[in-house]
Design an enzyme around this catalytic site. Sequence first.
Site, PDB file in Angstrom:
ATOM      1  N   MET A 150       0.614  -1.018   0.043  1.00 64.36           N
ATOM      2  CA  MET A 150       0.025   0.016   0.040  1.00 64.36           C
ATOM      3  C   MET A 150       0.893   1.223   0.015  1.00 64.36           C
ATOM      4  O   MET A 150       0.431   2.095  -0.657  1.00 64.36           O
ATOM      5  CB  MET A 150      -0.723  -0.054   1.177  1.00 64.36           C
ATOM      6  CG  MET A 150      -1.074   1.379   1.833  1.00 64.36           C
ATOM      7  SD  MET A 150      -0.122   1.494   3.387  1.00 64.36           S
ATOM      8  CE  MET A 150      -0.264   0.057   4.242  1.00 64.36           C
ATOM      9  N   PRO A 151       2.135   1.235   0.430  1.00 65.64           N
ATOM     10  CA  PRO A 151       2.699   2.625   0.548  1.00 65.64           C
ATOM     11  C   PRO A 151       2.948   2.849  -0.872  1.00 65.64           C
ATOM     12  O   PRO A 151       3.315   1.967  -1.693  1.00 65.64           O
ATOM     13  CB  PRO A 151       4.130   2.255   1.311  1.00 65.64           C
ATOM     14  CG  PRO A 151       3.784   1.069   1.990  1.00 65.64           C
ATOM     15  CD  PRO A 151       2.725   0.328   1.484  1.00 65.64           C
TER      16      PRO A 151
END
Lengths: 126, 126, 126
Positions: B1-2
Amino acid sequence: MPLVRISLRAGKSEAYRQAVGEGVYQALRETFNVPDEDRFVVVSEHGAADFQFSKTYMDIARSDDLVIIQITVSNTRNVAQKQALYARIAELLAREPGVRGEDVFINLIEVAKENWSFGNGIAQYV
Amino acid sequence: MPLVRISLRAGKSEAYRQAVGEGVYQALRETFNVPDEDRFVVVSEHGAADFQFSKTYMDIARSDDLVIIQITVSNTRNVAQKQALYARIAELLAREPGVRGEDVFINLIEVAKENWSFGNGIAQYV
Amino acid sequence: MPLVRISLRAGKSEAYRQAVGEGVYQALRETFNVPDEDRFVVVSEHGAADFQFSKTYMDIARSDDLVIIQITVSNTRNVAQKQALYARIAELLAREPGVRGEDVFINLIEVAKENWSFGNGIAQYV
């Protein structure tokens, strides 16, 4: 602490791009109480296909000299300070390098004070 | 997700730029419990006029090897985890590709978990 | 008001990059009630070393045609609207310029309404 991203059409001189960064930094110093030397600015140039914008939105007559300025800052400023920042950026960029007020687009992203490391792997604001 | 944005001066090798992304990813894995393969990194190179930064702010002696790392992540980590992330990024980048701690600038932008779609038009974390 | 950053591998035509921006704008119009002409899109192209991503995360088979879309918007939309946005972006980009759903990565950054100036140094949404 602010991290400034400036996007504009390719073709301006290095001095012009430097001056845009300088004006934003000076405005942050004056209106957001940013410390001396707290200056981190990244500029990117784009061709026409990669820089898509409205020339009329909000009845503002933008030109190909549009400068899109996105600033990430700590979440400690009030609305009046933000208004002062926008006005001062527009004023300083009109003076140097000579950007029309209509061509100054600004967006702020706010983050917690602990969300910064200025070097050495340390969260200096904690 | 980053989602990781890395900005640096032009002139480093592809292996060097790859290694910076790899180090940030590994540090996120270790300190933010990011899942295996959750890796999305965009690197941009800049000339001197387009990469404006202080060589002294906070008494940190930055050089032209400065790496500015801006990471957008979900808002689920505490201050201790953020401190661990900064320390680990600096440690891993010092090892490979060899970035001085003074030249590692990090900023986090936090968002809600529903603010991600990893493909197919679906908000996978909802 | 949305500011859209699109990152992709170098090599696509200008028409292709224009179409990605157009699709994102149309989806924002339809699902986020963005006003007509509220369109500000910056595209950046990257070589392989500067565009690092997982081809398997979340069991989604991404290819080198991956498009990473990061949108800064005001914080006024609910989860259902965000889900509708993701679905609509994927749908429109599949149609034109023809991006596979697996290759559409989206992230939203939310900000306060006062965090925008569309020109002339004024915070138009205050």
